[in-house]
Design an enzyme around this catalytic site. Structure first.
Site, PDB file in Angstrom:
ATOM      1  N   ASP A  94       0.791  -1.051   0.076  1.00 31.77           N
ATOM      2  CA  ASP A  94      -0.130   0.014  -0.018  1.00 31.77           C
ATOM      3  C   ASP A  94       0.978   1.253   0.064  1.00 31.77           C
ATOM      4  O   ASP A  94       2.075   1.105   0.317  1.00 31.77           O
ATOM      5  CB  ASP A  94      -0.959   0.128   1.053  1.00 31.77           C
ATOM      6  CG  ASP A  94      -1.997   0.860   1.120  1.00 31.77           C
ATOM      7  OD1 ASP A  94      -2.775   1.210   2.016  1.00 31.77           O
ATOM      8  OD2 ASP A  94      -2.300   1.648  -0.081  1.00 31.77           O
ATOM      9  N   SER A  95       0.428   2.449  -0.382  1.00 30.06           N
ATOM     10  CA  SER A  95       1.107   3.604  -0.524  1.00 30.06           C
ATOM     11  C   SER A  95       1.736   4.292   0.533  1.00 30.06           C
ATOM     12  O   SER A  95       2.284   5.207   0.502  1.00 30.06           O
ATOM     13  CB  SER A  95       0.431   4.464  -1.704  1.00 30.06           C
ATOM     14  OG  SER A  95      -0.886   4.829  -0.971  1.00 30.06           O
ATOM     15  N   GLY A  96       0.957   4.081   1.698  1.00 27.28           N
ATOM     16  CA  GLY A  96       1.265   4.887   2.759  1.00 27.28           C
ATOM     17  C   GLY A  96       0.259   5.723   3.181  1.00 27.28           C
ATOM     18  O   GLY A  96       0.253   6.397   4.505  1.00 27.28           O
ATOM     19  N   GLN A 191     -11.493   7.252  -5.114  1.00 27.17           N
ATOM     20  CA  GLN A 191     -12.167   7.710  -3.839  1.00 27.17           C
ATOM     21  C   GLN A 191     -13.546   8.491  -4.189  1.00 27.17           C
ATOM     22  O   GLN A 191     -14.149   7.917  -4.925  1.00 27.17           O
ATOM     23  CB  GLN A 191     -11.128   8.873  -3.460  1.00 27.17           C
ATOM     24  CG  GLN A 191      -9.831   8.411  -3.015  1.00 27.17           C
ATOM     25  CD  GLN A 191      -9.778   7.378  -1.713  1.00 27.17           C
ATOM     26  OE1 GLN A 191     -10.696   7.564  -0.902  1.00 27.17           O
ATOM     27  NE2 GLN A 191      -8.922   6.565  -1.427  1.00 27.17           N
ATOM     28  N   ASP A 268      -8.080  -7.164   1.191  1.00 27.90           N
ATOM     29  CA  ASP A 268      -6.910  -7.196   2.337  1.00 27.90           C
ATOM     30  C   ASP A 268      -7.705  -6.794   3.452  1.00 27.90           C
ATOM     31  O   ASP A 268      -8.826  -6.023   3.553  1.00 27.90           O
ATOM     32  CB  ASP A 268      -5.649  -6.244   2.170  1.00 27.90           C
ATOM     33  CG  ASP A 268      -5.789  -5.207   2.603  1.00 27.90           C
ATOM     34  OD1 ASP A 268      -6.523  -4.095   1.884  1.00 27.90           O
ATOM     35  OD2 ASP A 268      -5.535  -4.799   3.662  1.00 27.90           O
ATOM     36  N   CYS A 306     -12.359 -27.345   9.832  1.00 30.05           N
ATOM     37  CA  CYS A 306     -11.232 -26.725   9.434  1.00 30.05           C
ATOM     38  C   CYS A 306     -10.107 -27.734   9.032  1.00 30.05           C
ATOM     39  O   CYS A 306      -9.883 -28.810   9.906  1.00 30.05           O
ATOM     40  CB  CYS A 306     -10.682 -25.811  10.214  1.00 30.05           C
ATOM     41  SG  CYS A 306      -9.189 -24.635   9.558  1.00 30.05           S
ATOM     42  N   CYS A 308      -6.809 -26.864   8.947  1.00 29.98           N
ATOM     43  CA  CYS A 308      -5.596 -26.384   8.950  1.00 29.98           C
ATOM     44  C   CYS A 308      -4.848 -27.147  10.151  1.00 29.98           C
ATOM     45  O   CYS A 308      -5.342 -27.916  10.981  1.00 29.98           O
ATOM     46  CB  CYS A 308      -5.814 -24.614   9.404  1.00 29.98           C
ATOM     47  SG  CYS A 308      -5.867 -24.554  11.334  1.00 29.98           S
ATOM     48  N   CYS A 311      -6.028 -26.653  13.860  1.00 30.83           N
ATOM     49  CA  CYS A 311      -7.557 -27.470  13.980  1.00 30.83           C
ATOM     50  C   CYS A 311      -7.258 -29.019  13.962  1.00 30.83           C
ATOM     51  O   CYS A 311      -8.125 -29.657  14.747  1.00 30.83           O
ATOM     52  CB  CYS A 311      -8.450 -27.070  13.047  1.00 30.83           C
ATOM     53  SG  CYS A 311      -8.832 -25.524  13.354  1.00 30.83           S
ATOM     54  N   HIS A 337      -5.230 -20.165  11.864  1.00 30.97           N
ATOM     55  CA  HIS A 337      -6.307 -20.931  11.568  1.00 30.97           C
ATOM     56  C   HIS A 337      -7.035 -19.511  11.082  1.00 30.97           C
ATOM     57  O   HIS A 337      -7.839 -19.848   9.866  1.00 30.97           O
ATOM     58  CB  HIS A 337      -7.223 -21.346  13.004  1.00 30.97           C
ATOM     59  CG  HIS A 337      -8.481 -21.491  12.599  1.00 30.97           C
ATOM     60  ND1 HIS A 337      -9.119 -22.470  12.032  1.00 30.97           N
ATOM     61  CD2 HIS A 337      -9.568 -20.608  12.994  1.00 30.97           C
ATOM     62  CE1 HIS A 337     -10.495 -22.148  11.915  1.00 30.97           C
ATOM     63  NE2 HIS A 337     -10.690 -21.181  12.517  1.00 30.97           N
TER      64      HIS A 337
HETATM   65  N1  0WY Z   1      -4.308   3.431   0.189  1.00 33.86           N
HETATM   66  C1  0WY Z   1      -5.229   3.443   0.851  1.00 33.86           C
HETATM   67  N2  0WY Z   1      -5.358   2.342   1.723  1.00 33.86           N
HETATM   68  C2  0WY Z   1      -6.616   2.144   2.286  1.00 33.86           C
HETATM   69  C3  0WY Z   1      -6.666   1.171   3.265  1.00 33.86           C
HETATM   70  C4  0WY Z   1      -5.352   0.212   3.821  1.00 33.86           C
HETATM   71  C5  0WY Z   1      -5.542  -1.156   3.210  1.00 33.86           C
HETATM   72  N3  0WY Z   1      -4.772  -2.131   3.942  1.00 33.86           N
HETATM   73  C6  0WY Z   1      -3.226  -1.787   3.683  1.00 33.86           C
HETATM   74  C7  0WY Z   1      -2.474  -2.559   4.680  1.00 33.86           C
HETATM   75  C8  0WY Z   1      -1.329  -2.565   4.186  1.00 33.86           C
HETATM   76  C9  0WY Z   1      -0.191  -3.210   5.257  1.00 33.86           C
HETATM   77  C10 0WY Z   1      -0.302  -2.881   6.681  1.00 33.86           C
HETATM   78  C11 0WY Z   1      -1.789  -2.999   6.998  1.00 33.86           C
HETATM   79  C12 0WY Z   1      -2.622  -2.146   6.063  1.00 33.86           C
HETATM   80  C13 0WY Z   1      -7.725   1.031   4.079  1.00 33.86           C
HETATM   81  N4  0WY Z   1      -8.307   0.043   5.065  1.00 33.86           N
HETATM   82  C14 0WY Z   1      -9.559   0.411   5.437  1.00 33.86           C
HETATM   83  N5  0WY Z   1     -10.437  -0.094   6.148  1.00 33.86           N
HETATM   84  C15 0WY Z   1      -9.573  -0.965   7.107  1.00 33.86           C
HETATM   85  C16 0WY Z   1     -10.563  -1.070   8.256  1.00 33.86           C
HETATM   86  C17 0WY Z   1     -10.290  -1.800   9.507  1.00 33.86           C
HETATM   87  C18 0WY Z   1     -10.822  -3.377   9.525  1.00 33.86           C
HETATM   88  C19 0WY Z   1     -10.500  -4.077  10.724  1.00 33.86           C
HETATM   89  C20 0WY Z   1      -9.240  -3.695  11.558  1.00 33.86           C
HETATM   90  C21 0WY Z   1      -8.816  -2.485  11.284  1.00 33.86           C
HETATM   91  C22 0WY Z   1      -9.345  -1.522  10.331  1.00 33.86           C
HETATM   92  N6  0WY Z   1     -10.000   1.281   4.376  1.00 33.86           N
HETATM   93  C23 0WY Z   1      -9.093   1.708   3.743  1.00 33.86           C
HETATM   94  C24 0WY Z   1      -8.994   2.591   2.608  1.00 33.86           C
HETATM   95  C25 0WY Z   1      -7.946   2.811   1.994  1.00 33.86           C
HETATM   96  C26 0WY Z   1      -7.490   3.991   0.819  1.00 33.86           C
HETATM   97  O1  0WY Z   1      -8.658   4.701   0.707  1.00 33.86           O
HETATM   98  N7  0WY Z   1      -6.585   4.186   0.329  1.00 33.86           N
HETATM   99 ZN    ZN Z   2      -8.349 -24.299  11.390  1.00 33.08          ZN
END
Ligand code: 0WY
Ligand code: ZN
Length: 373
Positions: A94-96, A191, A268, A306, A308, A311, A337
Site C-alpha cells: 500500500d502507498s502509505g 475515492q 485485504d 477446518c 488447518c 485445528c 487458523h
Molecule cells: N491507500 C489506501 N489504503 C486504504 C486502506 C489500507 C488497506 N490495507 C493496507 C494494509 C497494508 C499493510 C499494513 C496494514 C494495512 C484501508 N483500510 C480500510 N479499512 C480497514 C478497516 C479495518 C478493519 C479491521 C481492523 C482495522 C481496520 N479502508 C481503507 C481505505 C484505503 C484507501 O482509501 N487508500
Molecule cells: Zn483451522
C-alpha cells in the site's frame, strides 16, 4: 510485457461475480483472493513456509512502516522485500497514504504532500506521491498503490470533492514518478467518500489515466454496511472488466462475499490476524473467543470443519491455556487458523462461481455463520 496480466475465466450467471487469475513476475493466483497483511515485512507470527502451507499466494506489506524503519534503501539493498523477507510469491504494497492519516498525528496535508510525525520517535517526516512511489520501487512489490488521500468518514461533500480531486492529481504524479512499470504494476485508487456523483467522477478520472488495475478506496472507514454496498454498486461497473478490482481494507466474511457479488477480485484486511492475536477465531458457525472460560475443558478443535494445522493438532482447551499464559504459540495458532479460514472461504466462493450458485452459497454461509440475511 506488462507487469501483471488479468485473465477473466468466468462470470457467475447467478450473481455477476468473476472468477479470474492474476499473473505476476512472482507467480499467479486465482481470484477472488484474500491477501494476508504483513505490515513490517512479516505476516505477524507466520513464516513464509507456513504461509505457503495455508496456500497464500500474495501478501501485503506497508510503505509507511518500512519508510520509517528500516528505510527503503536498506530493503532495496537486501534484494527488495522478496529478498529481505525471503518470500518468492507475490507482494502488494500500500502507498502509505492511509497509514499516515490513521497512524501518525498528522501535521498537515498540502498539494505537495503530507507532513507528519513518526509514530515511532515523533520526528517530523514528509511523504509525497513521488516519495511513496520511489519507496515502493525500492521495496520491489509486484503490485504497488497510488499515493492517495482516504477521506475521513464522515466528511462533507465539499471536503470529499476537494480530496478526491487532489487524489486524482496525485495519481498523475504517481504515474509519472513510477520508475519500473514493466515489472511493478501501479494500481489507481478511486475515492469520493460516500457521495455517488463524486464516486462516478473519481472512477472516470482515475480510469482515464489507464492503470493495470484499480482499487476502491475510502471505504471500510466506519460507514454503514449498506452505504459500502451502494458505493460498490455505483463504482465497480465503471471500472474496466478486463482488469483487477481491489477493495481496500475489507476482510470480514460477510463483506468478502458481498464484495465478490459486486465484482471485486482482491481484498485485504488486518482483521483475521489482529483478532487472532486477541484470541478471537472464525469458525463455520460464527466467531468464538477461544480464551473465554467456557472453553477451558472443550477438547474439540477451534473449528471441527477446518483442515488447518492448528485445528488438526490442538484443542480449544489447549489454545485457551496458551492465551491465558501469554504463550506465543497461542497467537500463532489463532492467526494460522483465521488466515486459513478466509483462504478456504475464498476457495469456496470461487467454486460457487464456477457452479453459478454464489447467491445460494451466500445464503448458506450467512445462515450457518449467524449473519442476518
Ligand atoms: N491507500 C489506501 N489504503 C486504504 C486502506 C489500507 C488497506 N490495507 C493496507 C494494509 C497494508 C499493510 C499494513 C496494514 C494495512 C484501508 N483500510 C480500510 N479499512 C480497514 C478497516 C479495518 C478493519 C479491521 C481492523 C482495522 C481496520 N479502508 C481503507 C481505505 C484505503 C484507501 O482509501 N487508500
Ligand atoms: Zn483451522
Amino acid at each position: 510485457m506488462p507487469a501483471i496480466r488479468y485473465e477473466l475465466i468466468k462470470t457467475c450467471k447467478q450473481s455477476g461475480a468473476r472468477l479470474g487469475r492474476i499473473h505476476t513476475p512472482h507467480g499467479s493466483f486465482e481470484t477472488p483472493v484474500f491477501m494476508p497483511v504483513g505490515t513490517q515485512a512479516t505476516v505477524k507470527g507466520m513464516s513464509p513456509d507456513e504461509l505457503k502451507e495455508i496456500d497464500a499466494h500474495i501478501i501485503l506489506s506497508n510503505t509507511y512502516h518500512l519508510f520509517l524503519r528500516p528505510g527503503s534503501e536498506l530493503v532495496r539493498d537486501a534484494g527488495g522485500l522478496h529478498g529481505f523477507m525471503n518470500w518468492d510469491r507475490s507482494i502488494l504494497t500500500d502507498s502509505g497514504g492511509f497509514q499516515v492519516f490513521s497512524l501518525s498525528d498528522l501535521r498537515d496535508i498540502t498539494e505537495e504532500g503530507v507532513t507528519f510525525r513518526s509514530h515511532i520517535d515523533g520526528s517530523k517526516k514528509f511523504m509525497s506521491p513521488e516519495i511513496s512511489i520511489k519507496t515502493q520501487n525500492d521495496l520491489g512489490a509486484d503490485i504497488i498503490m497510488a499515493f492517495d488521500e482516504c477521506a475521513p468518514y464522515p466528511c462533507d461533500f465539499d471536503y470529499a470533492r476537494k480530496s478526491m480531486e487532489m487524489t486524482t492529481r496525485w495519481a498523475k504524479r504517481c504515474k509519472q514518478a513510477h520508475a519500473r512499470p514493466e515489472d511493478q504494476a501501479l494500481f489507481g485508487i478511486v475515492q469520493g467518500s460516500v457521495y455517488p456523483e463524486l464516486r462516478k467522477e473519481s472512477a472516470k478520472q482515475i480510469t482515464d489515466l489507464d492503470f493495470p488495475g484499480y482499487a476502491v478506496g475510502g471505504l471500510s472507514v466506519g460507514e454503514p454496511g449498506e452505504v459500502m454496498k451502494e458505493m460498490l454498486e455505483i463504482t465497480v461497473p465503471l471500472l474496466p472488466a478486463d482488469k483487477p478490482r481491489y477493495l481496500m481494507g475489507v476482510g470480514s466474511p460477510d463483506y468478502l462475499i458481498e464484495g465478490v457479488i459486486r465484482g471485486i477480485d482482491m481484498f485485504d484486511c488486518v482483521l483475521p490476524t489482529r483478532i487472532g492475536r486477541n484470541g478471537t477465531v472464525f469458525t463455520s458457525s460464527g466467531r468464538i473467543i477461544v480464551r473465554d472460560a467456557k472453553y477451558a475443558r472443550d477438547f474439540s478443535p477451534m473449528d471441527p470443519e477446518c483442515d488447518c494445522y492448528a485445528c488438526r493438532n490442538f484443542t480449544r482447551a489447549y489454545i485457551r491455556h496458551l492465551f491465558k499464559t501469554g504463550e506465543i504459540l497461542g497467537l500463532r495458532l489463532a492467526t494460522w487458523h483465521n488466515l486459513r479460514f478466509l483462504i478456504n472461504l475464498m476457495s469456496d466462493i470461487r467454486q460457487a462461481i464456477r457452479e453459478d450458485r454464489l447467491l445460494d452459497f451466500r445464503k448458506e454461509f450467512f445462515t450457518r455463520f449467524g449473519y442476518p440475511l
